[in-house]
Design a protein around this motif. Structure first.
Motif, PDB file in Angstrom:
ATOM      1  N   LYS A 194     -19.967   0.519  12.149  1.00  0.00           N
ATOM      2  CA  LYS A 194     -19.563   1.974  12.208  1.00  0.00           C
ATOM      3  C   LYS A 194     -19.272   2.407  13.435  1.00  0.00           C
ATOM      4  CE  LYS A 194     -21.419   5.626   9.037  1.00  0.00           C
ATOM      5  NZ  LYS A 194     -22.655   5.806   8.233  1.00  0.00           N
ATOM      6  N   ILE A 195     -18.179   3.121  13.342  1.00  0.00           N
ATOM      7  CA  ILE A 195     -17.467   3.691  14.635  1.00  0.00           C
ATOM      8  C   ILE A 195     -17.663   5.417  14.527  1.00  0.00           C
ATOM      9  CG2 ILE A 195     -15.423   3.944  15.928  1.00  0.00           C
ATOM     10  CD1 ILE A 195     -14.647   1.183  15.349  1.00  0.00           C
ATOM     11  N   LEU A 196     -18.093   5.915  15.501  1.00  0.00           N
ATOM     12  CA  LEU A 196     -18.281   7.332  15.611  1.00  0.00           C
ATOM     13  C   LEU A 196     -17.630   7.957  16.759  1.00  0.00           C
ATOM     14  CD1 LEU A 196     -21.570   5.786  14.893  1.00  0.00           C
ATOM     15  CD2 LEU A 196     -21.673   7.912  13.743  1.00  0.00           C
ATOM     16  N   VAL A 197     -17.455   9.352  16.652  1.00  0.00           N
ATOM     17  CA  VAL A 197     -17.138   9.953  17.872  1.00  0.00           C
ATOM     18  C   VAL A 197     -17.740  11.326  17.863  1.00  0.00           C
ATOM     19  CG1 VAL A 197     -15.059  11.728  18.678  1.00  0.00           C
ATOM     20  CG2 VAL A 197     -14.597   9.351  17.428  1.00  0.00           C
TER      21      VAL A 197
ATOM     22  N   GLU B 161     -15.855  10.134  27.791  1.00  0.00           N
ATOM     23  CA  GLU B 161     -16.666   9.843  28.979  1.00  0.00           C
ATOM     24  C   GLU B 161     -17.256   8.459  29.062  1.00  0.00           C
ATOM     25  OE1 GLU B 161     -18.443  11.272  32.228  1.00  0.00           O
ATOM     26  OE2 GLU B 161     -16.872  12.397  30.983  1.00  0.00           O
ATOM     27  N   ARG B 162     -17.928   8.061  27.832  1.00  0.00           N
ATOM     28  CA  ARG B 162     -18.369   6.669  27.782  1.00  0.00           C
ATOM     29  C   ARG B 162     -18.373   6.160  26.571  1.00  0.00           C
ATOM     30  NH1 ARG B 162     -22.481  10.123  28.437  1.00  0.00           N
ATOM     31  NH2 ARG B 162     -24.145  10.092  27.064  1.00  0.00           N
ATOM     32  N   ILE B 163     -18.638   4.888  25.986  1.00  0.00           N
ATOM     33  CA  ILE B 163     -19.013   4.385  24.926  1.00  0.00           C
ATOM     34  C   ILE B 163     -20.052   3.768  24.646  1.00  0.00           C
ATOM     35  CG2 ILE B 163     -18.140   2.738  23.200  1.00  0.00           C
ATOM     36  CD1 ILE B 163     -15.256   3.010  24.482  1.00  0.00           C
ATOM     37  N   GLU B 164     -21.002   3.875  23.709  1.00  0.00           N
ATOM     38  CA  GLU B 164     -22.395   3.378  23.750  1.00  0.00           C
ATOM     39  C   GLU B 164     -22.417   2.223  22.512  1.00  0.00           C
ATOM     40  OE1 GLU B 164     -24.617   7.173  25.650  1.00  0.00           O
ATOM     41  OE2 GLU B 164     -25.288   6.585  23.670  1.00  0.00           O
ATOM     42  N   ILE B 165     -23.025   1.121  22.710  1.00  0.00           N
ATOM     43  CA  ILE B 165     -23.189   0.170  21.259  1.00  0.00           C
ATOM     44  C   ILE B 165     -24.357  -0.214  21.122  1.00  0.00           C
ATOM     45  CG2 ILE B 165     -22.182  -2.109  20.642  1.00  0.00           C
ATOM     46  CD1 ILE B 165     -19.858  -1.479  22.550  1.00  0.00           C
ATOM     47  N   ILE B 166     -24.888  -0.068  20.048  1.00  0.00           N
ATOM     48  CA  ILE B 166     -26.039  -0.399  19.807  1.00  0.00           C
ATOM     49  C   ILE B 166     -25.992  -1.838  18.807  1.00  0.00           C
ATOM     50  CG2 ILE B 166     -28.409  -0.049  18.845  1.00  0.00           C
ATOM     51  CD1 ILE B 166     -28.061   2.727  19.738  1.00  0.00           C
ATOM     52  N   GLU B 167     -26.471  -3.041  18.879  1.00  0.00           N
ATOM     53  CA  GLU B 167     -26.103  -3.771  17.794  1.00  0.00           C
ATOM     54  C   GLU B 167     -27.485  -3.998  17.004  1.00  0.00           C
ATOM     55  OE1 GLU B 167     -25.820  -7.675  19.786  1.00  0.00           O
ATOM     56  OE2 GLU B 167     -24.057  -7.017  21.124  1.00  0.00           O
ATOM     57  N   GLY B 168     -27.209  -4.475  15.579  1.00  0.00           N
ATOM     58  CA  GLY B 168     -28.293  -4.512  14.590  1.00  0.00           C
ATOM     59  C   GLY B 168     -28.287  -3.297  13.710  1.00  0.00           C
ATOM     60  N   SER B 169     -29.195  -3.365  12.891  1.00  0.00           N
ATOM     61  CA  SER B 169     -29.531  -2.313  11.661  1.00  0.00           C
ATOM     62  C   SER B 169     -29.685  -0.968  12.330  1.00  0.00           C
ATOM     63  CB  SER B 169     -30.429  -2.826  10.763  1.00  0.00           C
ATOM     64  OG  SER B 169     -30.444  -1.647   9.665  1.00  0.00           O
ATOM     65  N   MET B 170     -28.910  -0.018  11.965  1.00  0.00           N
ATOM     66  CA  MET B 170     -28.969   1.411  12.452  1.00  0.00           C
ATOM     67  C   MET B 170     -29.102   2.470  11.349  1.00  0.00           C
ATOM     68  SD  MET B 170     -29.662   1.376  15.467  1.00  0.00           S
ATOM     69  CE  MET B 170     -29.576   3.322  16.011  1.00  0.00           C
ATOM     70  N   GLY B 171     -29.384   1.822   9.996  1.00  0.00           N
ATOM     71  CA  GLY B 171     -29.158   2.683   8.811  1.00  0.00           C
ATOM     72  C   GLY B 171     -30.028   3.951   8.923  1.00  0.00           C
ATOM     73  N   VAL B 172     -31.250   3.711   9.607  1.00  0.00           N
ATOM     74  CA  VAL B 172     -32.091   5.175   9.339  1.00  0.00           C
ATOM     75  C   VAL B 172     -31.366   6.278   9.953  1.00  0.00           C
ATOM     76  CG1 VAL B 172     -34.437   5.998  10.124  1.00  0.00           C
ATOM     77  CG2 VAL B 172     -34.424   3.888   9.217  1.00  0.00           C
ATOM     78  N   THR B 173     -30.994   6.052  11.163  1.00  0.00           N
ATOM     79  CA  THR B 173     -30.391   7.071  11.976  1.00  0.00           C
ATOM     80  C   THR B 173     -28.953   7.441  11.618  1.00  0.00           C
ATOM     81  OG1 THR B 173     -29.834   5.837  13.854  1.00  0.00           O
ATOM     82  CG2 THR B 173     -32.012   7.021  13.842  1.00  0.00           C
ATOM     83  N   HIS B 174     -28.114   6.204  11.081  1.00  0.00           N
ATOM     84  CA  HIS B 174     -26.802   6.472  10.874  1.00  0.00           C
ATOM     85  C   HIS B 174     -26.261   6.368   9.430  1.00  0.00           C
ATOM     86  CE1 HIS B 174     -26.958   6.627  15.389  1.00  0.00           C
ATOM     87  NE2 HIS B 174     -25.737   7.369  14.952  1.00  0.00           N
TER      88      HIS B 174
ATOM     89  N   ASN C  11     -20.424   4.575  19.438  1.00  0.00           N
ATOM     90  CA  ASN C  11     -20.429   6.139  19.616  1.00  0.00           C
ATOM     91  C   ASN C  11     -19.780   6.270  20.786  1.00  0.00           C
ATOM     92  OD1 ASN C  11     -20.804   8.477  18.877  1.00  0.00           O
ATOM     93  ND2 ASN C  11     -22.935   8.695  19.645  1.00  0.00           N
ATOM     94  N   ILE C  12     -18.417   7.000  20.683  1.00  0.00           N
ATOM     95  CA  ILE C  12     -17.535   7.421  21.520  1.00  0.00           C
ATOM     96  C   ILE C  12     -18.077   9.045  21.838  1.00  0.00           C
ATOM     97  CG2 ILE C  12     -15.308   8.058  22.177  1.00  0.00           C
ATOM     98  CD1 ILE C  12     -14.211   5.900  19.950  1.00  0.00           C
ATOM     99  N   ILE C  13     -18.477   9.068  23.257  1.00  0.00           N
ATOM    100  CA  ILE C  13     -18.852  10.432  23.802  1.00  0.00           C
ATOM    101  C   ILE C  13     -17.714  10.695  24.593  1.00  0.00           C
ATOM    102  CG2 ILE C  13     -20.701  11.504  25.090  1.00  0.00           C
ATOM    103  CD1 ILE C  13     -21.678   9.700  22.760  1.00  0.00           C
ATOM    104  N   THR C  14     -17.133  12.032  24.090  1.00  0.00           N
ATOM    105  CA  THR C  14     -16.056  12.581  24.699  1.00  0.00           C
ATOM    106  C   THR C  14     -16.669  13.545  25.778  1.00  0.00           C
ATOM    107  OG1 THR C  14     -16.293  14.291  23.353  1.00  0.00           O
ATOM    108  CG2 THR C  14     -14.878  12.703  22.471  1.00  0.00           C
TER     109      THR C  14
END
Length: 716
Positions: A102-105, A131-144, A154-157
């Motif tokens: 999943k790709i988010l802005v 500003e920066r890009i944050e990547i988390i590997e693995g299941s993130m179904g609860v929060t996203h 997640n692209i942080i502008t």
């Protein structure tokens, strides 16, 4: 492969041994590196229960990256899939395609042709205001939510600026392989940004970008090639992109609010290699072609507010409206006059999405316990025109497809610090689905801080992936194809496990060593695949595949004076089980392994205001079972192999006039990779019905060189 793994394991062991034998070791907390993705509130990366990977804006600048595809090529566990036929680039992680990532802005999923945050074309994600890009590997179904199975990006502008006025302009020229000219070859990019802080409370940012990719000719001759030899057109289609964005923000005390608008426009041109003759007797024969143009327009609105309510609770609420339309324009192109005629433009695909997410936290006056309660609302309206010729509704080809997909989710996460060193984080999400049975996701995260700076993390996550528009409603049947969607598909369910160890140490000499080791296991049930369900050659999307993956990856970073060195390795094992009861065949479910290595070296020369950098990545052999037919026309599974290849980029960046003027020069794809060989078993899925063979997978357009000039004007 065993030799490479042994050498790297030895390097990791020696590094740890060396670090532990020194009495002068100090833990380096890097408190300045704050992350927001998946957190209850912004916090240092050390305090995060998740293993977060950060791509800084300095990394982006050093690669002279204009879009997300330019950046991700060099990272472990990530593979970029390019297509010259439509100009798209998508991401694959852990062997699973872009439907699972999943790709988010700014925490908002980005709309795409067939998904919400998934199947995103990376070339359509501009990085000018990042500003920066944050990547988390693995299941993130609860929060996203849905489809965050293998991970999230997640692209942080950028919000606001450091000066009253921040103004910059950039020009970038780049070759496409060995092809370049100012007029009709190469890649030409221009951008400008203006940021203004009205006072301590109000700020505004405005920017624009134009990216003109003139296509890759290779052995083709372009649109004005006047011969009936099949060489008219391009190997990679020309693409022109326009980006506009604006942000208005206000902040006072703990209250912050911003509105962000983005516009993206794209034209992709297809020039047919077939010249159609026109009989002009008694005059000489003339020719025309039947060409196409694909036009994309995307509008993105995002309103976010965060602060405190009742002087205690933290809230963060976002509302987003996105709309994307893709038009096709069919026209005749007269070769003699080089003019278009009989233009017919129509919208063949569109998606409009209303999305909102929000959360409350800080329910307790206790620093050791925090609790978050959140919601997510997604309302997707999808449309595909029958004129596209590939979709079917209610078994009537003459009808357009119009579908609405909705989900209403609630989720809760707790973060409990049992001691100063030990934290746990349980979470649960329940999703009310309009088109499928209701779904749920759950997770449990653990973090423990040992002595001498060693951090240990473990996580368990259950997530789900919902079928996309193509998988549900595709219908493409002609004399050569029979591919059908399946409206009876059900969501996939997955479970992931991850254990990671991280350590950052500093020495009296000024040197720093950082180590990160992670082991991941992923199990996907009811996986959706397009499979052969009937002979001859009928394919359909079915919940049939069982998918298991385990991954061990490690990264090492060494910093000393002006040197910064990173090395990494990842070994992925993938097992897939396909049981085609209709054809009475099953695939082998043994694990197939692939190795990735990466490294980067940078050296800063302060006297010259110059930074030199070199990036390298090795992608090992990949294997996969595919269905096909043998020499007798019977269905059978075969093992296909993608040969290994390497990728290297290099750059040099120098600043002038007190950092006001910046020059970056470099090269991408130094090994001049264009395609990689796929070897196929006898009768493999794309090897024909009665013979073994091989084919080429196009990866890139060869070695390219770039020059980027940026002028920054900042004043108070």
């Amino acid at each position: 492969m065993k030799i490479k793994i042994t050498l790297f394991a030895g390097l990791l062991f020696c590094t740890y041994s060396f670090a532990q034998q020194k009495d002068s070791i100090k833990s380096a907390e890097k408190l300045s590196e704050v992350v927001v993705t998946g957190q209850l509130e912004p916090q240092s990366i050390k305090k995060s229960v998740f293993n977060v990977r950060v791509i800084s804006k300095e990394d982006i600048k050093q690669l002279a990256a204009n879009n997300l595809a330019d950046v991700l090529n060099q990272y472990l566990n990530i593979t970029i899939r390019n297509s010259g036929s439509d100009g798209r680039s998508t991401v694959s992680m852990f062997g699973l395609d872009s439907q699972y990532f999943k790709i988010l802005v700014d925490n908002i999923p980005l709309v795409s042709d067939t998904g919400m945050g998934t199947n995103v074309d990376l070339t359509q994600v501009n990085l000018d205001d990042v500003e920066r890009i944050e990547i988390i590997e693995g299941s993130m179904g609860v929060t996203h939510g849905a489809n965050a199975v293998t991970g999230i990006l997640n692209i942080i502008t950028k919000k606001g600026g450091n000066h009253k006025w921040d103004i910059s302009a950039t020009v970038q020229e780049e070759t496409v392989g060995n092809e370049y000219s100012f007029s009709d070859k190469g890649r030409h990019i221009q951008s400008a940004k203006i940021g203004h802080n009205f006072n301590n409370n109000w700020f505004v940012n405005v920017g624009g970008n134009h990216n003109n990719f003139e296509g890759f000719y290779d052995n083709m001759k372009g649109k004005d090639h006047y011969a009936t030899d099949g060489l008219r057109g391009y190997s990679w289609l020309p693409k022109e992109q326009w980006v506009g964005n604006a942000m208005l923000g206000y902040q006072k005390n703990s209250f912050k609010i911003f509105y962000k608008f983005d516009y993206y426009g794209e034209n992709v041109d297809y020039y047919s290699p077939i010249l159609v003759p026109q009989d002009n007797y008694p005059f000489p024969e003339t020719y025309f072609t039947r060409d196409k143009r694909y036009i994309t327009n995307r509008f993105y609105h995002h309103l976010n507010a965060n602060g405190k309510v009742f002087s205690k609770l933290n809230y963060n609420v976002s509302i987003s409206h996105q709309k994307q339309e893709r038009d096709a324009e069919l026209f005749d192109y007269q070769m003699e006059t080089q003019k278009e005629s009989n233009n017919n433009r129509f919208t063949y695909q569109s998606k409009e999405v209303f999305y909102s997410t929000g959360a409350l936290s800080n329910f307790f006056n206790n620093k050791k316990v925090d609790f978050q309660l959140g919601y997510e609302i997604t309302n997707e309206n999808g449309f595909y025109s029958s004129a596209a010729g590939t979709f079917l509704d209610n078994q009537l080809q003459s009808k357009d497809v119009r579908k609405r997909l909705e989900n209403y989710d609630i989720f809760t996460v707790a973060e409990i610090s049992l001691t100063d060193k030990f934290s746990i984080r349980p979470g649960l999400r329940y999703s009310f689905q309009s088109a499928f049975e209701n779904q749920y996701a759950s997770s449990l995260g653990l973090r423990y801080l040992f002595k001498k700076g060693l951090e240990a993390r473990a996580s368990l996550g259950k997530s789900y992936r919902t079928p996309n528009f193509d998988e549900l409603y595709t219908y493409f049947v002609d004399s050569n194809h029979n591919v059908q969607g399946n409206p009876n598909l059900v969501p996939e369910n997955s479970t992931s496990y991850e254990v990671s160890f991280k350590r950052t140490c500093s020495f009296d000499s000024g040197a720093q060593i950082a180590n990160n080791l992670a082991v991941t296991f992923l199990d996907v049930n009811d996986r959706i695949d397009m499979v052969l369900v009937e002979l001859p050659g009928k394919y359909q999307y079915i919940n049939i595949n069982k998918y298991k993956m385990w991954n061990i990856s490690t990264t090492e970073q060494y910093a000393y004076k002006n040197w910064n060195v990173k090395v990494g390795a990842a070994l992925v094992g993938i097992s897939q089980k396909l049981d085609l009861a209709q054809l009475n065949i099953s695939s082998d479910d043994k694990f197939l392994y692939s190795l990735q290595l990466n490294s980067s070296v940078s050296y800063n020369i302060p006297k010259w205001n110059t930074l030199l950098a070199l990036y390298y990545k090795y992608n090992g052999q990949q294997q996969q079972f595919a269905a096909g037919t043998d020499e007798n026309g019977k269905a059978k599974f075969y093992l296909n192999e993608i040969k290994p290849y390497s990728w290297m980029d290099a750059s040099a960046r120098k600043t002038f006039f007190n950092n006001k003027f910046e020059v970056t020069v470099g090269a991408r794809n130094l090994f001049n990779i264009t395609s990689v060989q796929i070897t196929q078993g006898n009768g493999g899925a794309s090897g024909g019905a009665h013979g073994s063979g091989s084919s080429e997978l196009m990866l890139a357009y060869g070695r390219s060189y770039f020059l980027k000039l940026t002028y920054n004007l900042n004043f108070n």
